[in-house]
Design a protein around this motif. Structure first.
Motif, mmCIF file in Angstrom:
data_model
loop_
_atom_site.group_PDB
_atom_site.id
_atom_site.type_symbol
_atom_site.label_atom_id
_atom_site.label_comp_id
_atom_site.label_asym_id
_atom_site.label_seq_id
_atom_site.Cartn_x
_atom_site.Cartn_y
_atom_site.Cartn_z
ATOM 1 N N ARG A 19 -13.537 -13.299 -6.431
ATOM 2 C CA ARG A 19 -12.706 -12.246 -6.136
ATOM 3 C C ARG A 19 -11.518 -12.038 -6.888
ATOM 4 N N ASP A 68 -8.906 -10.953 0.774
ATOM 5 C CA ASP A 68 -9.805 -10.188 1.354
ATOM 6 C C ASP A 68 -9.062 -8.705 1.752
ATOM 7 N N GLU A 69 -7.989 -8.977 2.184
ATOM 8 C CA GLU A 69 -7.120 -7.963 2.859
ATOM 9 C C GLU A 69 -6.454 -7.091 1.515
ATOM 10 N N LEU A 74 -7.884 -6.811 -1.397
ATOM 11 C CA LEU A 74 -9.241 -5.945 -1.999
ATOM 12 C C LEU A 74 -9.417 -4.827 -1.275
ATOM 13 N N ALA A 75 -9.220 -5.070 0.111
ATOM 14 C CA ALA A 75 -9.864 -3.987 1.051
ATOM 15 C C ALA A 75 -8.695 -2.677 1.038
ATOM 16 N N ASN A 76 -7.582 -3.022 0.362
ATOM 17 C CA ASN A 76 -6.635 -2.013 0.140
ATOM 18 C C ASN A 76 -6.407 -1.434 -1.196
ATOM 19 N N ASN A 77 -7.365 -2.136 -2.057
ATOM 20 C CA ASN A 77 -7.363 -1.881 -3.401
ATOM 21 C C ASN A 77 -6.274 -2.220 -4.410
ATOM 22 N N ILE A 78 -5.898 -3.263 -3.808
ATOM 23 C CA ILE A 78 -4.668 -3.856 -4.718
ATOM 24 C C ILE A 78 -5.264 -5.141 -5.152
ATOM 25 N N THR A 79 -5.070 -5.554 -6.807
ATOM 26 C CA THR A 79 -5.714 -6.688 -7.373
ATOM 27 C C THR A 79 -4.809 -7.648 -7.362
ATOM 28 N N ALA A 102 -0.826 -1.041 -7.788
ATOM 29 C CA ALA A 102 -1.965 -1.348 -8.242
ATOM 30 C C ALA A 102 -2.379 -2.749 -7.973
ATOM 31 N N THR A 103 -1.346 -3.792 -7.920
ATOM 32 C CA THR A 103 -1.411 -5.150 -8.058
ATOM 33 C C THR A 103 -0.447 -5.918 -7.324
ATOM 34 N N LYS A 151 0.705 -1.129 -0.070
ATOM 35 C CA LYS A 151 -0.093 -0.116 -0.112
ATOM 36 C C LYS A 151 0.896 1.279 0.058
#
Ligand code: NOJ
Length: 481
Positions: free
Chosen positions: A190, A141-142, A144-149, A109-110, A104
């Motif tokens: 997901r 989940d963690e 995605l919660a941080n906007n990381i694909t 992004a990924t 983060k």
């Protein structure tokens, strides 16, 4: 426009192509004329980092994980430097939230990570272990919660020990497809990007021919070719299984360290030589995957040792991919030599520069030519650099900082070549830096540090190196200087 540009560059007409790029109302990235100011990447270019399960997780005996061949191998005296093992590694099994915070902070992004097959199926097949899947579900989940694909690799060398015969058996290829089906079925709501296998030659040749990697065997050529075949078959069967178990739109590819060839001079004949070398030298692996067949000259060369192919195998192996991931660290230079093959791979002078992991000879053009050769030969819809990076002899200074200027030099030059590929219109979508953090570097144990975060393996403290700050800056600007 894209094709025109590529053809013009291909024909060595760089100046014309640069002019065409500048005058076209095309992308919002810089033309060749503005290189000196800043080399801007296309909007939406995906920056990421990569890791692999056995190299970072630790928690080797936790929550029902079964042993893999790398547990056995690393615990065999003499196989890994200093007798290091992945028992604890970066302890990311417990510290994954902290590692996602590092991602983060970089602004990626990924994130490309791998799944430990023997956490999900402790015996390789049969009864799944729900706690194994739960772990990856929490990690996803963690992220995605941080906007990381998340980009997930299903096999990064840690084959379940329980699978009899390992990659010598085609039952292993079938077991891999079952495991791929199970995992993707449960996570595909997901996770939309999957890589089947990582680096065919490393888990086949190094493990079963040279014996330097797990499981440490030195088999005869016919058996080695069968192991290679079972490896690419596993990939193909997994692609089919994933397609059958996931919604449409799911992206499937692989991460492959295809041998990369750079034309020694950018003239049409040497460019053609590099393309031919790429096709021929990758014949047992990427070429077979992209073409759904073994090259006649490969089969002729192997003769009686050629792999035995069952009906349907090549069809599975040649399953269409949504993307090709390239792990690129180095390259060989080739020239056209008028020989029947059409190319000669040049020997390296003894003075050729290399990085701290000495197999990484510095050839930054590998990124550009890796992308270009594969695209020109096989036209995949998309490509990623799924790994690129280097080890450095990182030593914290008195203030505890790690000024890894050699890694910076390496990355700047390689990402510069990545920019060239993007600017010329090759379908390169993203870049995964190897690696997020120092980790278990296989037979080199913890002696080769590939991370942009320094790890104190006694305390598990992570410290960003100068290269992490540099990469954060590249990501923030979406440009390289
Ligand atoms: C490629 C492999 O996929 C990865 O596991 C390894 O650590 C890096 N190369 C560096 O050697």
């Amino acid at each position: 426009m894209k094709d025109l540009t590529r053809r013009q560059f291909g024909a060595g007409g760089a100046a014309t192509a640069a002019a065409a790029l500048a005058s076209a109302s095309m992308p919002r990235f810089a033309s060749a004329q503005t290189h000196a100011e800043s080399r801007q990447f296309p909007q939406g270019f995906l920056w990421g980092c990569a890791t692999a399960a056995y190299q970072i997780e630790g928690g080797a005996a936790e929550d029902g994980r079964g042993p893999s061949i790398w547990d056995t191998f690393s615990h065999t005296p003499g196989m890994v430097t200093n007798g290091d093992t992945g028992d604890v590694a970066d302890d990311s099994y417990h510290l994954y939230k902290e590692d996602i915070r590092l991602l983060k902070n970089l602004g990626v992004a990924t994130y490309r990570l791998s799944i430990s097959w023997s956490r999900i199926f402790p015996n390789g097949t049969g009864q799944p272990n729900p706690k194994g899947l739960d772990y990856y579900s929490r990690v996803v989940d963690e992220l995605l919660a941080n906007n990381i694909t998340p980009y997930l690799t299903l096999f990064h060398w840690d084959l379940p020990e329980a699978l009899k015969g390992g990659w010598q058996s085609r039952d292993t290829s079938k077991a891999f497809a079952e495991y791929a089906a199970y995992v993707t079925k449960h996570l595909s709501g997901r996770v939309h990007h999957w890589m089947t296998t990582n680096e065919f030659s490393c888990f086949t040749d190094l493990g079963y021919k040279d014996g330097t990697n797990a499981p440490g065997l030195k088999l005869a050529p016919a058996q080695v070719n069968q192991v290679r075949h079972n490896g690419i078959l596993a990939h193909g069967l997994a692609v089919q299984a994933i397609r059958a178990n996931t919604p449409s739109g799911t992206q499937v590819g692989l991460a492959e360290n295809a041998s990369t060839f750079v034309p020694v001079i950018e003239t049409p004949e040497h460019i053609e030589a590099a393309r031919k070398a790429t096709r021929d030298e990758n014949a047992p692996f990427l070429t077979a995957v992209m073409e759904g067949k073994y090259l006649a000259k490969y089969l002729a060369l192997e003769g009686a040792n050629a792999p035995k192919v069952a009906p349907g195998d090549m069809e599975a192996i040649g399953s269409k991919l949504d993307f090709v991931g390239l792990n690129v660290y180095t390259a060989d230079y080739v020239k056209a030599d008028g020989s029947p093959s059409g190319y000669a791979i040049l020997p390296r002078p003894a003075s050729y520069p290399h990085m701290a992991a000495t197999w990484i000879n510095v050839a930054p053009e590998c990124v550009y030519w890796g992308i270009r050769n594969v695209t020109d030969l096989w036209h995949p819809p998309a490509l990623y650099i799924t790994e690129n990076g280097c080890a450095s002899d990182d030593v914290p200074n008195a203030a505890g900082q790690i000024d890894d200027t050699d890694r910076l030099m390496y990355l700047r030059n390689h990402i510069g070549n990545l920019h060239r590929a993007a600017a010329e219109g090759y379908p390169i979508k993203g870049y995964f830096l190897w690696s997020l953090l120092d980790n278990f570097e296989w037979i080199a144990g913890y002696t080769k540090r590939f991370g942009i975060h320094y790890v104190d393996f006694k305390t598990q403290k992570r410290t960003p190196k100068l290269s992490a700050e540099w990469y954060r800056n590249v990501i923030a600007r979406n440009a390289v200087e």
